[in-house]
Motif scaffolding. Structure first.
Motif, short mmCIF file in Angstrom:
data_model
loop_
_atom_site.label_atom_id
_atom_site.label_comp_id
_atom_site.label_asym_id
_atom_site.label_seq_id
_atom_site.Cartn_x
_atom_site.Cartn_y
_atom_site.Cartn_z
N ALA A 71 0.86 -1.18 0.00
CA ALA A 71 0.00 0.00 0.00
C ALA A 71 0.89 1.23 0.00
CB ALA A 71 -0.90 0.00 1.23
N GLU A 72 0.61 2.16 -0.88
CA GLU A 72 1.37 3.41 -0.94
C GLU A 72 0.47 4.54 -0.49
OE1 GLU A 72 4.39 4.12 -4.06
OE2 GLU A 72 3.07 5.75 -4.65
N VAL A 73 0.92 5.28 0.52
CA VAL A 73 0.11 6.36 1.08
C VAL A 73 0.93 7.62 1.21
CG1 VAL A 73 -1.41 4.79 2.36
CG2 VAL A 73 0.62 5.70 3.48
N ASN A 74 0.24 8.75 1.24
CA ASN A 74 0.86 10.04 1.46
C ASN A 74 0.90 10.26 2.97
OD1 ASN A 74 1.52 12.71 1.79
ND2 ASN A 74 0.11 13.46 0.25
N ALA A 75 2.08 10.47 3.50
CA ALA A 75 2.24 10.71 4.93
C ALA A 75 2.98 12.03 5.11
CB ALA A 75 3.02 9.56 5.58
N ASN A 76 2.21 13.11 5.34
CA ASN A 76 2.78 14.44 5.54
C ASN A 76 3.67 14.87 4.38
OD1 ASN A 76 1.53 14.69 8.07
ND2 ASN A 76 3.19 13.57 9.05
N GLY A 77 3.19 14.65 3.16
CA GLY A 77 3.93 15.08 1.98
C GLY A 77 5.01 14.12 1.52
N ARG A 78 5.15 13.01 2.19
CA ARG A 78 6.12 11.99 1.79
C ARG A 78 5.35 10.73 1.40
NH1 ARG A 78 10.53 11.20 6.26
NH2 ARG A 78 11.58 10.15 4.55
N SER A 159 4.37 -7.02 8.27
CA SER A 159 4.27 -5.78 7.49
C SER A 159 5.45 -4.90 7.83
CB SER A 159 2.97 -5.05 7.79
OG SER A 159 1.87 -5.83 7.38
N THR A 160 6.05 -4.31 6.80
CA THR A 160 7.16 -3.38 6.99
C THR A 160 6.81 -2.07 6.31
OG1 THR A 160 8.31 -4.16 5.01
CG2 THR A 160 8.89 -5.21 7.10
N ARG A 161 7.48 -1.02 6.72
CA ARG A 161 7.28 0.30 6.12
C ARG A 161 8.59 0.82 5.58
NH1 ARG A 161 3.97 3.27 10.98
NH2 ARG A 161 1.95 2.34 10.55
N SER A 162 8.50 1.58 4.49
CA SER A 162 9.69 2.25 3.97
C SER A 162 9.26 3.50 3.21
CB SER A 162 10.50 1.32 3.06
OG SER A 162 9.72 0.91 1.96
N TRP A 163 10.13 4.48 3.21
CA TRP A 163 9.86 5.72 2.48
C TRP A 163 10.30 5.54 1.04
CZ3 TRP A 163 6.76 8.85 4.86
CH2 TRP A 163 6.77 8.92 6.25
N ALA A 164 9.50 6.04 0.12
CA ALA A 164 9.84 5.99 -1.30
C ALA A 164 10.32 7.36 -1.74
CB ALA A 164 8.62 5.58 -2.13
N GLU A 165 11.37 7.37 -2.53
CA GLU A 165 11.86 8.62 -3.12
C GLU A 165 11.04 8.91 -4.36
OE1 GLU A 165 14.10 10.60 -1.73
OE2 GLU A 165 14.33 9.16 -0.08
N TRP A 166 10.43 10.08 -4.40
CA TRP A 166 9.60 10.40 -5.56
C TRP A 166 9.91 11.75 -6.18
CZ3 TRP A 166 5.94 14.40 -5.38
CH2 TRP A 166 5.71 14.96 -4.12
#
Length: 169
Positions: A71-78, A159-166
């Protein structure tokens, strides 16, 4: 989502699983073969030394890791990716050595290894409070026929989380 992020998460998870004593064979993906005998060989484990009631006898003891969803979500602009993983395991059923108890202990060693490892992004694992899931969940466990052999099986979820560079520099 970047492939490198997914690949890094998979590699980290495989590395953690490899540290679990007597884990058996761990595959980075679900495996198949043209024949049942070839398929069985993919999960055939021969311990170098006696680790439990199976001694050094070859037997099925193996796992595979699969990403089941992201799942890809917007988290405070990231952009935050939440990867959901299945860790599926099998071990030969041998009542004389109480194999169910051996398998349950193996599952708990996997859960403990993930719980204390920092390479998976802790506290990036889901669950920031006592009411939220965190670490490895046992989704189901029970006997199955696998490669023509009666086995114990467990489906573990993580479940793991990671930030995506966009943004481009």
């Amino acid at each position: 989502m970047t492939a490198a992020t997914l690949s890094a998460a998979r590699s980290a998870l495989l590395a953690v699983l490899a540290t679990v004593p007597a884990v058996g064979i761990v595959h980075s993906r679900e495996r198949f073969a043209a024949s049942e005998a070839e398929f069985r060989k993919l999960y055939q484990y021969t311990p170098a030394q006696a680790e439990d009631g199976f001694g050094v006898d070859p037997h099925i003891r193996g796992w595979y890791v699969r990403r089941t969803a992201t799942a890809e979500v917007n988290a405070n602009g990231r952009i935050l990716n939440e990867h959901h993983w299945l860790i599926r395991g099998y071990m030969a059923f041998k009542d004389a050595v109480e194999s169910e108890l051996i398998f349950d202990e193996l599952v708990e060693r996997i859960r403990a290894a993930v719980r204390v490892d920092t390479t998976l992004g802790l506290p990036g694992l889901l669950g920031g409070s006592t009411q939220q899931e965190r670490g490895v969940q046992v989704a189901s466990a029970g006997p199955v026929m696998f490669a023509g052999v009666l086995c114990h099986s467990a489906m573990l979820e993580l479940s793991t989380r990671s930030w995506a560079e966009w943004r481009k520099p």
